[in-house]
Design a protein around this motif. Structure first.
Motif, short mmCIF file in Angstrom:
data_model
loop_
_atom_site.label_atom_id
_atom_site.label_comp_id
_atom_site.label_asym_id
_atom_site.label_seq_id
_atom_site.Cartn_x
_atom_site.Cartn_y
_atom_site.Cartn_z
N ALA A 68 73.76 44.56 62.76
CA ALA A 68 74.57 43.37 62.46
C ALA A 68 74.99 43.36 61.00
O ALA A 68 74.15 43.48 60.11
CB ALA A 68 73.80 42.10 62.80
N ARG A 69 76.27 43.21 60.76
CA ARG A 69 76.80 43.04 59.40
C ARG A 69 77.54 41.71 59.32
O ARG A 69 78.62 41.56 59.88
CB ARG A 69 77.76 44.20 59.07
CG ARG A 69 78.54 44.05 57.76
CD ARG A 69 77.75 44.54 56.58
NE ARG A 69 77.49 45.97 56.70
CZ ARG A 69 78.33 46.95 56.32
NH1 ARG A 69 79.50 46.64 55.80
NH2 ARG A 69 78.00 48.20 56.47
N ASN A 70 76.96 40.74 58.68
CA ASN A 70 77.57 39.41 58.52
C ASN A 70 77.99 38.83 59.87
O ASN A 70 79.14 38.46 60.10
CB ASN A 70 78.77 39.49 57.59
CG ASN A 70 78.37 39.80 56.16
OD1 ASN A 70 77.22 39.57 55.76
ND2 ASN A 70 79.29 40.33 55.38
N CYS A 101 74.12 42.67 54.56
CA CYS A 101 74.69 41.35 54.84
C CYS A 101 74.78 40.50 53.57
O CYS A 101 73.94 40.59 52.66
CB CYS A 101 73.85 40.61 55.87
SG CYS A 101 73.96 41.30 57.53
N THR A 102 75.80 39.64 53.54
CA THR A 102 75.96 38.68 52.45
C THR A 102 75.92 37.24 53.00
O THR A 102 76.24 36.30 52.28
CB THR A 102 77.28 38.92 51.70
OG1 THR A 102 78.37 38.86 52.63
CG2 THR A 102 77.28 40.28 51.02
N ALA A 106 70.28 37.50 58.94
CA ALA A 106 68.85 37.78 59.12
C ALA A 106 68.09 36.52 59.52
O ALA A 106 67.27 36.55 60.46
CB ALA A 106 68.26 38.36 57.84
N GLN A 107 68.35 35.40 58.85
CA GLN A 107 67.66 34.17 59.18
C GLN A 107 68.03 33.66 60.57
O GLN A 107 67.17 33.18 61.32
CB GLN A 107 67.97 33.09 58.13
CG GLN A 107 67.08 31.86 58.24
CD GLN A 107 65.61 32.19 58.09
OE1 GLN A 107 65.21 32.91 57.16
NE2 GLN A 107 64.78 31.69 59.01
N PRO A 122 74.48 50.28 49.67
CA PRO A 122 75.95 50.33 49.70
C PRO A 122 76.51 51.72 50.00
O PRO A 122 77.68 51.84 50.37
CB PRO A 122 76.35 49.88 48.29
CG PRO A 122 75.13 50.13 47.45
CD PRO A 122 73.96 49.93 48.34
N ASP A 123 75.67 52.75 49.88
CA ASP A 123 76.12 54.10 50.19
C ASP A 123 75.93 54.46 51.66
O ASP A 123 76.36 55.52 52.11
CB ASP A 123 75.37 55.12 49.32
CG ASP A 123 75.67 54.95 47.84
OD1 ASP A 123 76.83 54.60 47.51
OD2 ASP A 123 74.75 55.14 47.02
#
Length: 488
Positions: A68-70, A101-102, A106-107, A122-123
């Motif tokens: 999951a990304r954002n 994630c930004t 996660a929560q 980030p890489d």
């Protein structure tokens, strides 16, 4: 005078190599035709058959893996649909990897009962790297062998309540890798979403159903699949832009059958914005090329040299012969899917028709047809307006005119293919109507006409991907649709 002499030599050279180039192109055409020889039988078989699985005798222990990304907006709906499965919940463990994630993904995952690991690098920004990190954490905390099988889902997915039960039937039957029925939860949000929805149903009808009933290897498509723990006994190693293609190719090389369960239904959110769709399709195209570069040669070798099919103790010779034939054909079939056909076809056209043929016209002249092609649309046009031709005399003016006519013939061919491809959508709407959401006939007509843009975008993004560096970027998911909405 020197310039004219040099030009004459160029014209002679280019026109003289036209015939040898056409001979090579003919060989390429035969080779490509061989690679598609199985497609029509698959379509016919899929009209009537798909593999059915008997009720499972055993319930197996599974891990559900969600990169999951954002995805704060949608991930809770997926987890809730997993917790509403009619399969024993004590045999299901939900893992989420919140990847770079930004937001509060996660929560949200933890609040809904999932075990969540957070990955910040980030890489390493592809979905494949997220899965690699997740499997490393599972191995460290639980051990890969603690779970018999692993499901992979995207955060925007939703599962029909009997999804895991149906997939368990396939796993209990001895299948090691299984994909499932991919439906769409936002069919009518835009015409772009509808093209994706039709594409996934076409894949089911043209790829999965026939291959599963024949016990061959279909292809994994990003999400909605599961595999045995032995596939990741050494960890997850597929980190390219399209990890699903790499996984498919690698497993076929190793001799695995990839099956399909037509009764296991999950729902997927499709892009609705053209810019997002173009970005995603470019990534797919680049990943397709990378997967072919990584695995194409191994698949091709497997057609002729099968090192993975072993003799079993007490094995009859004909049993071994059948297994090795099946494995070789799976390698051929997967190679045929992986080879970048669009790139090969356009390269052949550019070299023979766009570059060389106009020099032949410059040197010798020619008769060129306005409406070429042997498909039924081209034949209909020729019946209506006649088979118009233009006689070109030798000379540079004919060279320029022939260039224009070659380009026009390509455009006309593509227009014909566009019209022909409309019938694919008509076919899908007829054959899959029972499993589609209800919407108006006018939208269905619209979607039939917009559907061919899916293949058009795929073709041209593959050309661009040859030369452009592509990075993995997340696709935004914002649909509020829940599994209860779909069930109602």
């Amino acid at each position: 005078m020197i310039a004219l002499a040099v030009m004459d030599k160029i014209i002679d050279f280019m026109s003289n190599i036209y015939s040898p180039a056409m001979a090579v192109a003919g060989i390429v055409t035969i080779f490509m035709s061989i690679l598609t020889i199985q497609d029509t039988p698959y379509i016919i078989i899929s009209l009537f058959f798909t593999r059915k699985f008997k009720p499972a005798k055993n319930n197996h222990k599974y891990a559900v893996c969600i990169p999951a990304r954002n995805e704060e907006a949608v991930i809770h709906n997926l987890i809730k649909s997993i917790k509403k499965q009619d399969y024993p919940q004590e045999l299901i463990t939900i893992f989420v990897v919140a990847d770079n994630c930004t937001d509060n993904t996660a929560q949200a995952a933890r609040d809904n009962g999932a075990i969540c690991y957070e990955h910040f690098n980030p890489d390493e920004r592809t979905k494949g790297f997220a899965l690699k990190y997740l499997f490393e954490q599972i191995e460290a905390d639980y051990g890969i062998q603690s779970f018999e099988g692993y499901f992979i889902f995207d955060s925007d997915n939703l599962l029909k309540k009997d999804y895991i039960s149906r997939m368990n039937e396939s796993f209990d039957a001895g299948e090691k890798i299984i994909t499932s029925y991919r439906s769409t939860k936002n069919w009518t949000e835009s015409w772009i979403a509808s093209t994706y929805a039709i594409h996934w149903l076409r894949s089911i009808r043209w790829r999965h159903r026939a291959r599963s009933v024949l016990h061959l290897a279909t292809n994994i498509q990003g999400t909605g699949f599961m595999f045995s723990n032995e596939i990741v006994k050494d960890g997850w190693k597929y980190t390219s832009l399209t990890e699903d293609r790499s996984l498919t190719a690698d497993c076929v090389v190793e001799g695995y059958e990839i099956s399909y369960n037509n009764d296991a239904v999950f729902y997927d959110e499709q892009p609705t914005d053209l810019k997002v769709a173009l970005r995603q399709r470019l990534r797919w195209s680049k990943g397709h090329l990378q997967a072919f570069a990584e695995s194409g040669w191994g698949l091709f070798k497997n057609i002729f040299i099968d090192k993975n099919t072993k003799h079993k103790e007490g094995d009859k010779w004909y049993n071994y012969l059948w297994r090795t034939i099946r494995h070789r054909f799976m390698s051929f079939d997967t190679f045929a899917q992986l080879i970048p056909k669009n790139v090969i076809y356009v390269a052949k056209w550019i070299i023979t028709r766009l570059i060389l043929y106009p020099f032949v016209v410059w040197k010798s002249g020619a008769v060129m047809w306005i409406f070429g092609g042997d498909n039924y649309i081209a034949n209909l046009v020729k019946q209506l307006v006649g088979n118009i031709d233009i006689t070109l005399d030798a000379g540079w003016k004919s060279y320029l005119l022939s260039l224009l006519l070659v380009i026009w013939s390509r455009i006309f061919y593509r227009l014909c293919r566009y019209i022909i491809n409309i019938w694919i959508a008509v076919y899908i709407f007829i054959i899959e109507y029972k499993r589609m959401p209800k919407f108006s006939i006018w939208k269905k007509i619209l979607y039939c006409f917009t559907w061919p843009t899916f293949d058009i975008i795929g073709r041209y993004t593959q050309y661009i991907a040859l030369f452009k560096k592509v990075e993995w970027k997340p696709i935004p998911h914002n649909s509020k649709v829940t599994i209860e909405d779909l069930e109602e």
